[in-house]
Write a protein that holds these residues in place. Sequence first.
Motif, mmCIF file in Angstrom:
data_model
loop_
_atom_site.group_PDB
_atom_site.id
_atom_site.type_symbol
_atom_site.label_atom_id
_atom_site.label_comp_id
_atom_site.label_asym_id
_atom_site.label_seq_id
_atom_site.Cartn_x
_atom_site.Cartn_y
_atom_site.Cartn_z
ATOM 1 N N LYS A 139 -7.577 23.281 92.618
ATOM 2 C CA LYS A 139 -7.341 24.610 92.043
ATOM 3 C C LYS A 139 -7.756 24.649 90.570
ATOM 4 O O LYS A 139 -8.211 25.688 90.075
ATOM 5 C CB LYS A 139 -5.866 25.005 92.196
ATOM 6 N N ASN B 105 1.479 16.649 95.263
ATOM 7 C CA ASN B 105 0.440 17.614 95.654
ATOM 8 C C ASN B 105 -0.716 17.661 94.660
ATOM 9 O O ASN B 105 -1.311 18.719 94.414
ATOM 10 C CB ASN B 105 1.026 19.022 95.805
ATOM 11 N N GLU C 223 -4.337 19.062 95.819
ATOM 12 C CA GLU C 223 -4.428 20.521 95.859
ATOM 13 C C GLU C 223 -4.462 21.094 94.447
ATOM 14 O O GLU C 223 -5.217 22.033 94.159
ATOM 15 C CB GLU C 223 -3.242 21.097 96.636
#
Length: 368
Positions: A248, A241, A244
Amino acid sequence: METLQPYNHQNLYGHEKLEKNFVDLWLKNKIPHAIILSGQKGIGKSTLAYKISRFILDKSFKINEINHQVMFGEEDIYQNDLNIQKDSQIFKEVSMCINNNLYVIQEVFHDDEDNKKTEISIDDIRSLKSFFEKKSLNDSWRIAIIDSSDNLNKNASNALLKLLEEPPLNSLIILISHKPSTLLKTIKSRCVKYNLNSLKFENFIKVINKIKPSISKNEIDFLSILSSNSPGYCLEIIDQNGLEIYKKIINLFSKMPSLDLDEINKLNIIINNKKNNKTFYLFLNLVNEFIHRGVLNIYNIKNSNINYFKEEIELFNNIEINENNVIQIINCWTKLKDTIDKSQIFNLNNKSIIIEIFSEFSKCFNDY
């Protein structure tokens, strides 16, 4: 998820010259006893190591027989790459990790001990020495792959050095290194060094499309920049991941000097969602890469190999710094790298490290 497994595939792009070089060395009976394959992580070093190993094990009949066949045209055995027949016994044995003439020392993650990465110890090198002392099957070559040699501890390095000083006949030790500067100079002096160059975008796409044919063009472009065209690292980012997580990271830095604890908590859930620490180590690498890219951009350091995302450019352009901030930024960056190193050596709490990273760097924004 489908992943690249160096021991059971032969797809290698962008390193054709190196493959041809090893074919030529074999035909001339000039294979060195030890080599170092260095370069960016995930670029194909392990795949090349297994290709070299399979090729030599498959072709390890007498070199004069090869020359005789080439000279008198009995069989066209010359080739430009290191591929062997996939239905051959050697390919099947290496794919199943059961070939008795190939010994592999590699990095592992344990399910216990909080999934800490293990270093290569002197016991590993002693086992390697025992492997080379045994008689090979069918008078074949004996080959060892150390992946990666960056994880050798001091005692293991010294033991390996002794082995390199008196190499067995018809043996090859392949050291894979992402950071060859960490190796002992005496080890490097006894090895032939090969550096694998970064892949061009077109070769990067070939690998990713073969492994992940459903991935979108926008994702490929994003991953190409983030991984610097490293297929192995790209697939790690996808699996853990990483896209993502990186978005962030950008979002959290864009809010500084404010420290958004809710967003940090959400990030922590993503990072620690899996049962191993691979995602956490990826996060540390991504933060370090983000700061590295930011420093290059903010100080206008020219680097033709660095491309930026739209979100990064917007963030970096909104940061105004002067010469008085330089030392503060560098000190924070150094402290971050020290935190990363300590986290990999000691079993530190992941969440506390994540908070510390953003907290320390937010202090650098207070004077802007």
